[in-house]
Structure formats: structure tokens, C-alpha cells
Design a protein around this motif. Structure first.
Motif, PDB file in Angstrom:
ATOM      1  N   ILE A 319      14.645  12.651   0.653  1.00  0.00           N
ATOM      2  CA  ILE A 319      15.274  11.612  -0.167  1.00  0.00           C
ATOM      3  C   ILE A 319      14.774  10.236   0.260  1.00  0.00           C
ATOM      4  O   ILE A 319      14.448   9.390  -0.577  1.00  0.00           O
ATOM      5  CB  ILE A 319      16.805  11.690  -0.054  1.00  0.00           C
ATOM      6  N   SER A 320      14.712  10.011   1.560  1.00  0.00           N
ATOM      7  CA  SER A 320      14.245   8.731   2.076  1.00  0.00           C
ATOM      8  C   SER A 320      12.819   8.453   1.625  1.00  0.00           C
ATOM      9  O   SER A 320      12.481   7.335   1.209  1.00  0.00           O
ATOM     10  CB  SER A 320      14.326   8.726   3.599  1.00  0.00           C
ATOM     11  N   ARG A 321      11.988   9.486   1.698  1.00  0.00           N
ATOM     12  CA  ARG A 321      10.588   9.297   1.265  1.00  0.00           C
ATOM     13  C   ARG A 321      10.518   9.058  -0.242  1.00  0.00           C
ATOM     14  O   ARG A 321       9.721   8.238  -0.710  1.00  0.00           O
ATOM     15  CB  ARG A 321       9.756  10.526   1.653  1.00  0.00           C
ATOM     16  N   ALA A 322      11.317   9.771  -1.024  1.00  0.00           N
ATOM     17  CA  ALA A 322      11.343   9.564  -2.475  1.00  0.00           C
ATOM     18  C   ALA A 322      11.747   8.138  -2.813  1.00  0.00           C
ATOM     19  O   ALA A 322      11.194   7.509  -3.726  1.00  0.00           O
ATOM     20  CB  ALA A 322      12.287  10.565  -3.132  1.00  0.00           C
ATOM     21  N   GLU A 323      12.739   7.603  -2.071  1.00  0.00           N
ATOM     22  CA  GLU A 323      13.168   6.223  -2.315  1.00  0.00           C
ATOM     23  C   GLU A 323      12.064   5.232  -1.942  1.00  0.00           C
ATOM     24  O   GLU A 323      11.923   4.180  -2.580  1.00  0.00           O
ATOM     25  CB  GLU A 323      14.444   5.945  -1.517  1.00  0.00           C
ATOM     26  N   GLU A 324      11.273   5.560  -0.935  1.00  0.00           N
ATOM     27  CA  GLU A 324      10.132   4.700  -0.591  1.00  0.00           C
ATOM     28  C   GLU A 324       9.075   4.728  -1.703  1.00  0.00           C
ATOM     29  O   GLU A 324       8.426   3.713  -1.979  1.00  0.00           O
ATOM     30  CB  GLU A 324       9.509   5.148   0.723  1.00  0.00           C
ATOM     31  N   LEU A 325       8.923   5.883  -2.314  1.00  0.00           N
ATOM     32  CA  LEU A 325       7.918   6.020  -3.370  1.00  0.00           C
ATOM     33  C   LEU A 325       8.244   5.174  -4.594  1.00  0.00           C
ATOM     34  O   LEU A 325       7.354   4.879  -5.399  1.00  0.00           O
ATOM     35  CB  LEU A 325       7.762   7.485  -3.785  1.00  0.00           C
ATOM     36  N   ILE A 326       9.504   4.796  -4.753  1.00  0.00           N
ATOM     37  CA  ILE A 326       9.890   3.942  -5.884  1.00  0.00           C
ATOM     38  C   ILE A 326       9.126   2.625  -5.822  1.00  0.00           C
ATOM     39  O   ILE A 326       8.763   2.040  -6.852  1.00  0.00           O
ATOM     40  CB  ILE A 326      11.411   3.690  -5.884  1.00  0.00           C
ATOM     41  N   LYS A 327       8.838   2.154  -4.602  1.00  0.00           N
ATOM     42  CA  LYS A 327       8.152   0.876  -4.419  1.00  0.00           C
ATOM     43  C   LYS A 327       6.625   1.032  -4.414  1.00  0.00           C
ATOM     44  O   LYS A 327       5.905   0.037  -4.321  1.00  0.00           O
ATOM     45  CB  LYS A 327       8.591   0.240  -3.103  1.00  0.00           C
ATOM     46  N   GLU A 328       6.142   2.253  -4.500  1.00  0.00           N
ATOM     47  CA  GLU A 328       4.701   2.498  -4.464  1.00  0.00           C
ATOM     48  C   GLU A 328       4.043   1.921  -5.722  1.00  0.00           C
ATOM     49  O   GLU A 328       4.473   2.174  -6.838  1.00  0.00           O
ATOM     50  CB  GLU A 328       4.436   4.001  -4.374  1.00  0.00           C
ATOM     51  N   ASP A 329       2.971   1.145  -5.536  1.00  0.00           N
ATOM     52  CA  ASP A 329       2.270   0.528  -6.673  1.00  0.00           C
ATOM     53  C   ASP A 329       1.418   1.540  -7.429  1.00  0.00           C
ATOM     54  O   ASP A 329       1.258   1.441  -8.647  1.00  0.00           O
ATOM     55  CB  ASP A 329       1.386  -0.634  -6.179  1.00  0.00           C
ATOM     56  N   ASP A 330       0.865   2.486  -6.703  1.00  0.00           N
ATOM     57  CA  ASP A 330       0.016   3.496  -7.342  1.00  0.00           C
ATOM     58  C   ASP A 330       0.930   4.552  -7.981  1.00  0.00           C
ATOM     59  O   ASP A 330       1.427   5.466  -7.309  1.00  0.00           O
ATOM     60  CB  ASP A 330      -0.902   4.126  -6.305  1.00  0.00           C
ATOM     61  N   ILE A 331       1.139   4.426  -9.274  1.00  0.00           N
ATOM     62  CA  ILE A 331       2.089   5.302  -9.982  1.00  0.00           C
ATOM     63  C   ILE A 331       1.673   6.763  -9.880  1.00  0.00           C
ATOM     64  O   ILE A 331       2.501   7.650  -9.651  1.00  0.00           O
ATOM     65  CB  ILE A 331       2.191   4.887 -11.467  1.00  0.00           C
TER      66      ILE A 331
END
Length: 702
Positions: A319-331
Motif C-alpha cells: 500500500i505504501s509503495r502504491a501511494e508513492e506511485l501516485i506521485k510518479e511522473d512516468d505514468i
């Protein structure tokens, strides 16, 4: 506690593995995901064949599928009737609630998309490699470039990694080649051909077909083997599910049972990919029995709670990693890693305590939905960017329409328009993709106006061919004239004729291309044959004329040193002998004509010594000219006649002019020097007129 530490270490290793896998997606192209969606709407024959190769069931897989369906239909009642253990009652009560709550429709769409992607990737053990290969803008490439690209992929990449690339290359190649075929077909029909007889191919098409055939053979071999492997893996997983089901109530010690369960989990993890069509059902079946096993562990809460805690820790990390991926620029990178996280959540981690199940799933689903929304927004933004490409292609189509609306007026006009259309076509194909909703409309408009131009161009050349056949007939007539006169000895008459038909040949215009070289060679050979003979004759004449020049030069020296008799008549006979000898020598080269003047001056000195009047001397000298004309052609005589008549007219005009001038004088008395000068000129011109008329009479006698 050491076991718990080991489990935590194992979970951390799994997390590191997920992060490592996600890094492999960084190299993929930004348009990869949009292409995935477009390919769903553009399924080619190749992708269908591949799908069939993957999903086609042998008799063995049919049996396995029936077994799976049978087992899944009995999940709710599985072991419900077993009475061997008090754990069964707990299992029945716990099985009424799944490991994750029913999501709302929006969240369900996001998770379904991930499940679908994982199910598809479940058949491919080398999925990361497939996403790393660059997806190029194949629509902008020429036919030759597409052949080079598919050949390079087949030589350098694994066959299972290039399906998407080959599909798009084939779609682009077929689109462009079919357009060429349509143009050739229309031209063939307009020329009067029967559509049944139409055939067209090209070296680039043959080469592409050969490479694509090799690709299909290798692909079919790979997927036939893959199908066997998938079915074997499916059989293994069903066997694991069956063992898992039979563990409950087996009577083993709890430690032994739990260790057996861990072994089954490890076997499940390493069992390998299975058919896409079985992925969801088999996983749900497995997951049901895993949860059922954990409910069975209520008899030994130490084992169950310890594993629940391990699973909870690992899922919180996901879950923590998924929430970090929200901010990832590379969609695209974020989606690929989220896909891996979902796969780990479902396939590698077990359930958690009941009080945490809904909470953690909602958190995971919420992060998933945000990434999904961000991805959808990315596609919308991508379509906005493609609006620019759409605008470019609409401008190109409008320019093609303007050209297509004009009539083709000449061959040069047709060639200019063809070049302009080719440039516009190149711009169209290199402009890039357009929004999916506009793809069909923009392509149909492009084809419509291109075909309109092609029809007009073909109609023009069809009419032009009629003119070319008429031109062919005219040129064949000129060839007949050239061959008829090529051996003529009458150079004076034939040379102007041959020059005239050469000028006519240039003015006639084009003939059918298949006849052009052949008739030109015939005509050129006939003309060259004649003019080579003419030049050879002229060279011979030049040699004779130069000898004549040398002879006349010697004669002039002879005349200069001659001693005339005292008797006038005898002197005239001697001079006439010189003149006759001069005429018998013959013509001299054109650039040596000046020697005629030298001879005449020499004769004038002799006539002066003899006391012969100027007019008589002039006529005597003219005898040599008459001799040359008599030996020459009728054309030379006519030219001389024209010259003398012109001189007669000029002399008359001069006489009239000076006679008119006399009228301006008040007195015509010779005492006025100006009057006398005018009268003298009139008298000289009258003498000249008499001489020219005498020369003309002598010419007429010829």
C-alpha cells in the motif's frame, strides 16, 4: 520469533523483487499503453492466430477446464458436509466473507484492468523484455523501411517479445500497399482491362511476405510449445489446490500441517504461467482454500496470528509503495509497477486478520484508483497532443482536395501534381497518430481525395495515349521517307528534305513509351546513314576544291607574268584563254572564294593594257562565272539569277532616286557642280544597269 523474523525477511525480499521488476519498465515508450488500447480495436489476423495458439485447448486441457469449472462451482459448499472436525463449523461461518470487500463500480474498473493485464502477462514469462523494445511510429515509415524494421526485430529479439511490434508493422505495411494496389487497379480498369485479369506485386511485397512467413512459423512453434507448458502448469496448480483442500482434517500435527502449507505456497509460486482464460478462476479457487486453511488454523492461533501479522506487514508495504506511485511522473512505469504489486497481493501473500481486511483493501484500492485516474487523464492529454497531428493531416487532405479538384491539362502538369501529391502523402504519414475517434474519418477522407486525383490523372493519360498512337503513325511515315532517301545520290535535293523531316519529328510529340526507343533508333539510323554519306562526299569535294584553289593560285601568278601581243585581238584571245582555263579548273573551298577577286583585279590590269572598255571587260570576266554555273546545279543558277535581278532592281531604284533629286534644283545646268555630280552618278548607274541586264540575258541562255 525467529520464524516471524524469517517471514519478515522473506516479505522484504519479495518487496525488493517487485521494485527490481518495476525498474525494468523505465525504458518503455510513452505511447505503449495507448497502443495497447488501440490494438484491442485493431486486432489483425496475426494477433488472432496468436490468441488461437494460446487458447486452443487440447483434449487434456479440456479435461482440466472441466475439472476447474466443476471445482469452482462447488466452492461455497466445499467441505460443508464434512463432520470430522469442529473446525468445519468455523470454516463455514468464515467463508461467508471474502478476503476483500466488494468494490464500487469505479474501483472495480481500475482493478479489472490490472487483473486483465496480469492475466495476459501470466502467459508470458518474458513480459518485461517485451515492454523494453521501442515501439516506433510505423505509420510514418516507407514500405522499404518497414521491411528493414521487421527483419531487424526477427533477427535480434525473442519471438514472444515482438508480437505487438510485428502487428503494427503489418497493419502499416498493408495499409500503404493496399493503397498502391487500389491505384494500380483503377488505372488497369480505366485502360480497358478486365478486373479478373488484374495482378500486381512488387519485390518489396515479396520480401515482406517472406519475412512475415518466417515470423509466423517461429511464432507458431513457440506458442505450440507454450500451450503445452501452460496446460502442464495448469495441471500442477490444480493439483496444489487439491492438496490444499485435503489438508484440513488430515490428522497431522499442526507444525507438520503448517510446514506442508508453506511448501504448497512455494510450489504455487514456482508453478509457472497458465492459460489466460483460466487465470482468474484458478486464482480465486486457490485463494478460497488458502483462506479456508487460515480459518482452520484457529485451533492454533499462534501459527495463524503469526502469519496474519506477516501478511499484514507485507500488504501495508505494498500500500505504501502504491501511494508513492501516485506521485510518479512516468505514468506507464507507475502502471506496470502497480500491476506487479497487485500480482504480489493476490498470488504471493495470504490473508490478514478479519478486522484489517476491509481497511487495507480500501487503502490499496484507493491508491489503485488514483493511479488509474491519473493514467486516464494522461491518455486524454495524449489525445489533445494528437489533435495537433489531426490538424496537420486535415490541412494535408485539404491541399490534396484542391489538387484533385483541378483538371490535368498536360503531361508536365500531371507530373507536377504527382510530385506534389507524393510530398503531401509523405507529410500525412509522418504527422503521427490522431485521436482514436477520428482515425477512420481522417483515413477515409485521405483515400477519397487521393483516389479522385488518381482517376483524373489516369483519365488524362488514357486520352493522351490516343494522341500518342496518332503521333506514332506520323513518325512511322517519317521513318519510311528517311529510309527511302537514305541512299540517294541527289544530295542537293535530298539534304533539305532530310533536314525538314528531322524538324517535323521534333514537332510531332510523344508516342507510347514501349515504341519510343524502337522507332527513334530506326529514324536516327536512317538519317545518320544519309548524312554520313553526305559528309563523306563533302570531304571528297573539299579535297578537289583545295586542289583547284592551288591551281588557280598558280594561274594568277602565270597571268601576272604574261606578255601580251601588240595586236589587240590577239591579246583578247590570250586573256579569254586565261579566263577559259580559270573556269575549267573548277570551284574552290568556300573560305577561299577571295581568290576570285584577286583574279579579276589581275584581269583588269591586262584589260587596261589592252585598251578594252570596262563593260566589255566585265562581260569577258563573267564568262568564267558562267562556266562555273554551267558545271554546277540548277540551284546555283537560280541563286545567281536572283542575285542579278536584285542588283537590277537596286540600280533602277538608285537611278530613280537621283532623277528625283534633280527636280529639287532650280537649274539643271551642268555649271552647277552638284547637278553635274548627280548626272554623272545617274550615267554610271545606267551603265551598270545595262551590264546587269546583259549578264541576265547570258544567264537565261543557260
Amino acid at each position: 520469533m525467529s520464524e516471524e523474523v524469517n517471514k519478515n525477511q522473506e516479505a522484504e525480499n519479495l518487496q525488493n523483487e517487485a521494485e527490481k521488476k518495476s525498474e525494468s519498465t523505465e525504458k518503455q515508450e510513452l505511447n505503449r499503453e495507448s497502443t495497447d488500447q488501440e490494438n484491442k480495436d485493431q486486432a489483425s489476423e496475426e494477433s488472432k492466430l496468436e490468441s488461437e495458439a494460446k487458447s486452443e485447448d487440447s483434449s487434456e486441457s479440456s479435461t482440466l477446464e472441466a475439472e476447474t469449472t466443476k471445482k469452482s462451482s462447488k466452492i461455497d459448499s466445499a467441505d460443508a458436509n464434512e463432520q470430522d472436525s469442529p473446525s468445519d463449523a468455523v470454516a463455514d461461518s468464515d467463508s461467508t466473507e471474502t478476503s476483500q470487500p466488494e468494490p464500487n463500480q469505479t474501483t472495480k474498473n481500475a482493478t479489472d484492468e490490472l487483473d486483465e493485464a496480469n492475466a495476459e502477462d501470466s502467459e508470458d514469462e518474458d513480459v518485461s523484455k517485451r515492454h523494453e523494445i521501442e515501439l516506433k511510429d510505423y505509420d510514418s515509415m516507407s514500405l522499404d523501411e518497414l521491411v528493414i524494421e521487421i527483419e531487424k526485430l526477427l533477427s535480434n529479439e525473442k519471438i514472444q517479445s515482438i508480437r505487438e511490434h510485428v502487428t503494427q508493422i503489418k497493419i502499416a505495411f498493408d495499409k500503404k500497399f493496399n493503397e498502391i494496389i487500389e491505384e494500380k487497379k483503377e488505372a488497369f480498369i480505366e485502360e480497358g482491362g478486365n478486373i479478373i485479369d488484374f495482378q500486381y506485386t512488387s519485390p518489396v511485397k515479396k520480401k515482406f511476405n517472406s519475412i512475415y512467413f518466417d515470423y509466423r512459423e517461429k511464432r507458431d512453434q513457440y506458442y505450440n510449445q507454450l500451450k503445452k507448458n501452460l496446460n502442464q502448469n495448469l495441471k500442477e496448480r490444480l493439483s496444489i489446490i487439491e492438496e490444499l483442500k485435503n489438508m484440513i482434517g488430515a490428522g497431522e500435527s499442526m507444525n507438520s500441517t503448517f510446514q506442508h502449507f508453506k511448501d504448497l505456497q512455494e510450489r504455487w509460486k514456482n508453478a509457472g504461467p497458465i492459460p489466460k482464460s483460466e487465470y482468474r478462476q484458478v486464482w480465486e479457487n486457490y485463494h478460497f482454500h488458502v483462506e479456508r486453511f487460515y480459518d482452520f488454523l484457529h485451533l492454533d492461533r499462534e501459527f495463524r496470528d503469526l502469519d496474519f501479522k506477516h501478511n499484514l506487514d507485507q500488504k501495508l508495504k505494498l500500500i505504501s509503495r502504491a501511494e508513492e506511485l501516485i506521485k510518479e511522473d512516468d505514468i506507464n512505469r507507475a502502471f506496470r509497477e502497480l500491476q506487479l504489486l497487485h500480482k504480489m497481493w493476490k498470488e504471493e501473500l495470504g490473508p490478514v486478520a478479519r478486522e484489517f481486511r476491509e481497511e487495507i483493501w480500501e487503502k490499496f484500492s484507493h491508491a489503485t484508483q488514483q493511479i488509474h485516474d491519473k493514467r486516464q487523464a494522461y491518455f486524454e492529454e495524449l489525445d489533445k497532443e494528437r489533435e495537433k497531428n489531426l490538424a496537420v493531416k486535415e490541412e494535408v487532405i485539404e491541399e490534396i482536395r484542391k489538387i484533385a479538384d483541378q483538371e490535368v491539362t498536360s503531361h508536365n502538369d500531371a507530373q507536377t501534381k504527382i510530385k506534389n501529391i507524393e510530398k503531401l502523402r509523405e507529410i500525412f504519414f509522418k504527422a503521427g497518430k490522431v485521436p482514436r475517434k477520428d482515425m477512420d474519418e481522417i483515413w477515409n477522407a485521405f483515400k477519397k481525395h487521393t483516389r479522385t486525383f488518381n482517376r483524373k490523372k489516369n483519365a488524362f493519360y488514357k486520352n493522351l495515349k490516343q494522341d500518342q498512337f496518332e503521333n506514332l503513325k506520323k513518325k512511322l511515315d517519317l521513318i519510311e521517307v528517311a529510309e527511302e532517301h537514305k541512299d540517294s545520290e541527289d544530295f542537293e535535293t535530298t539534304t533539305p528534305l532530310m533536314k525538314k523531316i528531322q524538324d517535323q519529328w521534333k514537332e510531332i510529340g510523344h508516342v507510347p513509351r514501349k515504341d519510343s526507343d524502337k522507332i527513334w533508333k530506326k529514324f536516327k539510323n536512317a538519317c545518320n546513314h544519309y548524312f554520313n554519306r553526305l559528309h563523306s562526299k563533302k570531304n571528297e569535294d573539299l579535297d578537289e576544291e583545295f586542289k583547284a584553289f592551288l591551281a588557280k593560285k598558280d594561274l594568277i601568278n602565270k597571268v601576272k607574268s604574261a606578255q601580251l601581243p601588240d595586236n589587240k585581238d590577239e591579246s583578247l584571245k590570250t586573256i579569254e584563254g586565261f579566263i577559259e582555263e580559270w573556269g575549267e579548273i573548277g570551284a574552290v573551298p568556300r573560305n577561299k572564294k577571295y581568290i576570285e577577286g584577286k583574279f579579276n583585279k589581275t584581269l583588269d590590269q591586262l584589260f587596261k593594257k589592252t585598251g578594252v572598255e570596262k563593260k566589255e571587260a566585265e562581260l569577258l570576266k563573267y564568262e568564267s562565272r558562267l562556266h562555273d554555273l554551267d558545271e554546277g546545279s540548277e540551284r546555283d543558277i537560280n541563286r545567281e539569277v536572283f542575285f542579278i535581278r536584285k542588283k537590277i532592281d537596286e540600280t533602277k531604284d538608285n537611278i530613280n532616286q537621283f532623277e528625283n533629286n534633280l527636280q529639287f534644283f532650280s537649274s539643271t545646268d551642268d555649271s552647277n557642280p552638284l547637278v553635274k555630280e548627280v548626272k554623272d552618278k545617274i550615267e554610271r548607274y545606267r551603265d551598270e544597269l545595262s551590264m546587269w541586264k546583259t549578264k541576265l540575258d547570258k544567264l537565261n541562255q543557260l
